[in-house]
Design an enzyme around this catalytic site. Structure first.
Site, PDB file in Angstrom:
ATOM      1  N   HIS A 184      48.876  75.129  13.673  1.00 33.26           N
ATOM      2  CA  HIS A 184      50.306  75.450  13.609  1.00 33.26           C
ATOM      3  C   HIS A 184      50.953  74.853  12.367  1.00 33.26           C
ATOM      4  O   HIS A 184      52.132  75.051  12.133  1.00 33.26           O
ATOM      5  CB  HIS A 184      50.984  74.935  14.878  1.00 33.26           C
ATOM      6  CG  HIS A 184      50.915  73.438  14.977  1.00 33.26           C
ATOM      7  ND1 HIS A 184      49.726  72.745  15.089  1.00 33.26           N
ATOM      8  CD2 HIS A 184      51.880  72.496  14.954  1.00 33.26           C
ATOM      9  CE1 HIS A 184      49.968  71.453  15.127  1.00 33.26           C
ATOM     10  NE2 HIS A 184      51.277  71.273  15.049  1.00 33.26           N
ATOM     11  N   ASP A 185      50.202  74.072  11.597  1.00 33.27           N
ATOM     12  CA  ASP A 185      50.743  73.450  10.384  1.00 33.27           C
ATOM     13  C   ASP A 185      50.239  74.121   9.109  1.00 33.27           C
ATOM     14  O   ASP A 185      50.789  73.885   8.035  1.00 33.27           O
ATOM     15  CB  ASP A 185      50.328  71.968  10.312  1.00 33.27           C
ATOM     16  CG  ASP A 185      50.936  71.125  11.426  1.00 33.27           C
ATOM     17  OD1 ASP A 185      52.040  71.457  11.886  1.00 33.27           O
ATOM     18  OD2 ASP A 185      50.299  70.140  11.830  1.00 33.27           O
ATOM     19  N   ASP A 212      48.535  67.238  23.880  1.00 36.06           N
ATOM     20  CA  ASP A 212      48.856  66.609  22.608  1.00 36.06           C
ATOM     21  C   ASP A 212      49.528  65.281  22.924  1.00 36.06           C
ATOM     22  O   ASP A 212      50.488  65.229  23.704  1.00 36.06           O
ATOM     23  CB  ASP A 212      49.823  67.538  21.846  1.00 36.06           C
ATOM     24  CG  ASP A 212      49.626  67.498  20.353  1.00 36.06           C
ATOM     25  OD1 ASP A 212      49.587  66.383  19.800  1.00 36.06           O
ATOM     26  OD2 ASP A 212      49.546  68.579  19.730  1.00 36.06           O
ATOM     27  N   ASP A 223      48.220  63.005  17.812  1.00 36.62           N
ATOM     28  CA  ASP A 223      49.001  63.366  16.629  1.00 36.62           C
ATOM     29  C   ASP A 223      49.002  62.233  15.590  1.00 36.62           C
ATOM     30  O   ASP A 223      49.161  61.063  15.954  1.00 36.62           O
ATOM     31  CB  ASP A 223      50.439  63.647  17.094  1.00 36.62           C
ATOM     32  CG  ASP A 223      51.304  64.260  16.009  1.00 36.62           C
ATOM     33  OD1 ASP A 223      51.045  65.402  15.608  1.00 36.62           O
ATOM     34  OD2 ASP A 223      52.246  63.580  15.551  1.00 36.62           O
ATOM     35  N   GLU A 229      44.027  63.484  15.059  1.00 34.26           N
ATOM     36  CA  GLU A 229      44.508  64.201  13.874  1.00 34.26           C
ATOM     37  C   GLU A 229      44.570  63.177  12.747  1.00 34.26           C
ATOM     38  O   GLU A 229      45.390  62.262  12.775  1.00 34.26           O
ATOM     39  CB  GLU A 229      45.897  64.816  14.099  1.00 34.26           C
ATOM     40  CG  GLU A 229      46.266  65.718  12.923  1.00 34.26           C
ATOM     41  CD  GLU A 229      47.760  65.851  12.648  1.00 34.26           C
ATOM     42  OE1 GLU A 229      48.121  66.680  11.801  1.00 34.26           O
ATOM     43  OE2 GLU A 229      48.573  65.119  13.237  1.00 34.26           O
TER      44      GLU A 229
HETATM   45  C1  NOJ Z   1      51.459  66.688  13.061  1.00 32.98           C
HETATM   46  C2  NOJ Z   1      51.816  67.921  13.813  1.00 32.98           C
HETATM   47  O1  NOJ Z   1      50.703  68.767  13.851  1.00 32.98           O
HETATM   48  C3  NOJ Z   1      53.010  68.529  13.121  1.00 32.98           C
HETATM   49  O2  NOJ Z   1      53.312  69.804  13.621  1.00 32.98           O
HETATM   50  C4  NOJ Z   1      54.172  67.583  13.286  1.00 32.98           C
HETATM   51  O3  NOJ Z   1      55.279  68.068  12.573  1.00 32.98           O
HETATM   52  C5  NOJ Z   1      53.815  66.187  12.777  1.00 32.98           C
HETATM   53  N1  NOJ Z   1      52.524  65.757  13.213  1.00 32.98           N
HETATM   54  C6  NOJ Z   1      54.802  65.174  13.272  1.00 32.98           C
HETATM   55  O4  NOJ Z   1      54.588  64.932  14.643  1.00 32.98           O
END
Ligand code: NOJ
Ligand code: MG
Length: 519
Positions: free
Chosen positions: A316-317, A89, A191, A254
């Protein structure tokens, strides 16, 4: 297929209740047997863990909680030894406020690293420089008493945004990519790539007239000037050029944008950007055949001819897919993910159907939730440890894990599903085997097929092979309609143990069929 590991919750090897690199290494056989191609690790770098690793204090080290660089090299070699790839990542938009760059930057207005971050004087009313709202709630600006300016943070105040208009920042971050590529890393998931650069002059973002109080504070504004700026594409192309200079490497962005703007992140044939701008539409879409059909077709149409599609069903989000669609439909989700055209990304634990996990308020850790409680946006419930078996702490750790296990871990765990041939885990394995042995699934064309209500059906074709996938999104028996002049040559897979009559789909049933022309 890409398999996302959330390292804190995969496997603990040193009895601290938090997963680590040696833990991952010890579970590689499981991943190889599952049939994945690549692992993407959420951040493993030194971090105060305010956002569980997405707040990085050193881009070129390993957090002692996870291991060290020697352990990383061992893991990488072991991954490669199994013919798998390893993606890291990369978090370029912001660092931790503990990163030495930011410590320097905030030390004085004259410091050489001052404008490595985004500092501004207060507005005339002494308030923040503009109206931007952090994705985690509250103003995006944090006042710094000692130097008398505000700094920008799109996420937590302990995650200051880097200034990508500063050539030195770009060079330093390119050096980070080189550091890991030189070690043999196969690529990166980048990210919040669409956040990376902000509009010149930092104008106020427009108010979102459709905002309602059940939505996050972030959504009060339209992120017109704080995200998706034209200049970001040049940076994305630079990342790609660097990756390509290393040969066979992969970049995933992302990016949360509608199709037309998402597609731009592929770049152009002569100036490519990321290989895969992440497509989160299966996470966001309503779970019904008609709207999935529309979404899939619109996405397919938006991917440029030189680009390759991809599908993500969990992270994970996001809430767990099994929590969202239920146990029976989680099997349909698996078949959909693995039979659509494009690279699938599977999030750890979804292959055993972890559903909603109840987390007591005093054990909640997610800063996004803790800052905006009551909206149901907690991410902890998707970050609970993998239950490996029936032993103490589900074989994840010898001590109580950092987040609780899924309540049903004694029956829903990897070992139990390994023993039961009808389990979701075994379905994932069969589907991955099928995908590997049929080019029509891996690289074939995609076309939608007319189908009964609540059924989503499509064909995948490659050379003379034609497969049809039919998914019953509902809980009623439905007719299975084949394209004219075709018949079923072979049932390659069903989500159910027993296939009913040839010309129907049972409730919640999905099938992969090989078709042939009727003579
Ligand atoms: C996206 C990530 O997937 C998330 O978990 C994170 O909190 C935010 N970006 C900030 O880096
Ligand atoms: Mg550990």
């Amino acid at each position: 297929m890409i398999y996302q590991i959330y390292p804190r919750s995969f496997q603990d090897s040193d009895a601290d209740g938090v997963g680590d690199l040696a833990g991952i290494e010890s579970r590689l056989d499981y991943l190889a047997e599952l049939g994945i191609d690549a692992i993407w690790l959420s951040p493993i770098y030194p971090s105060p863990m305010a956002d569980f690793g997405y707040d990085i204090a050193d881009y070129c080290e390993i957090d002692p909680m996870f291991g060290d660089l020697a352990g990383f090299d061992r893991l990488l070699a072991a991954v490669h030894g199994r013919g798998l790839r390893l993606l890291l990542d990369f978090v370029p938009n912001h660092s931790s406020d503990q990163h030495p760059w930011f410590v320097e930057s905030r030390s004085s207005r004259e410091n050489v690293k001052r404008d490595w971050y985004i500092w501004r004087d207060p507005a005339p009313d002494e308030g923040p420089p503009n109206n931007w709202i952090s994705d985690f709630g509250g103003s995006s600006w944090q006042w710094d008493e000692s130097t008398g300016q505000y700094y920008l943070h799109a996420f937590l105040k302990s995650q200051p945004d880097l200034n990508w208009r500063k050539p030195e920042v770009r060079e330093a971050m390119m050096a980070v990519l080189r550091f890991w590529f030189d070690r043999g890393v196969d690529g990166f998931r980048i990210d919040v790539l669409w956040h990376i650069i902000k509009a010149e002059g930092l104008p106020d973002n427009p108010i979102n007239a459709y905002w309602t109080p059940d939505r996050t504070q972030r959504d009060r504004l339209i992120q017109l000037y704080s995200t998706d700026q034209p200049e970001a594409h040049a940076i994305s192309a630079e990342f790609r050029a660097l990756a390509d200079s290393y040969g066979d490497r992969l970049l995933i962005g992302e990016i949360c944008l509608p199709n037309d703007r998402l597609a731009r992140w592929y770049g152009t044939p002569d100036r490519l950007q990321v290989h895969l701008p992440f497509n989160f539409q299966l996470i966001e879409n309503a779970w019904d055949a008609a709207s999935l059909r529309r979404t899939i077709v619109a996405y397919e149409e938006s991917v440029p001819w030189f680009g390759w599609p991809n599908w993500v069903i969990g992270s994970h989000d996001a809430p767990r897919i099994a929590a969202r669609v239920g146990e029976a439909q989680a099997r349909i989700a698996a078949m959909l993910l693995l039979t659509l055209r494009g690279t699938p990304t599977l999030y750890q634990g979804d292959e055993i159907g972890i559903g909603e996990v109840q987390i007591a308020p005093d054990r909640m850790r997610d800063p996004q939730h803790l800052r905006q409680p009551g909206l149901g946006i907690g991410r902890d419930r998707s970050r609970t440890p993998i239950p490996w078996d029936e032993s103490a702490n589900a074989g994840f750790s010898t001590v109580d894990p950092w987040l609780p296990l899924n309540q049903d871990w004694q029956s829903r765990n990897v070992a139990a599903q390994d023993r039961s041939s009808n389990s979701l885990l075994c379905l994932y394995r069969s589907l991955l085997t099928l995908r590997r042995s049929h080019d029509a699934l891996a690289i074939g064309d995609f076309t939608l097929v007319d189908a009964a209500d609540e059924v989503l059906a499509y064909q995948r074709r490659h050379t003379d092979e034609c497969l049809m996938i039919a998914l019953n999104l509902g809980d009623k028996t439905r007719p299975l309609t084949l394209p004219t002049d075709t018949c079923v040559a072979e049932v390659l897979c069903s989500t159910l143990a027993e296939r009913p009559m040839d010309d129907t789909l049972a409730p919640n049933e999905g099938v992969v069929l090989r078709l042939r022309e009727k003579r």
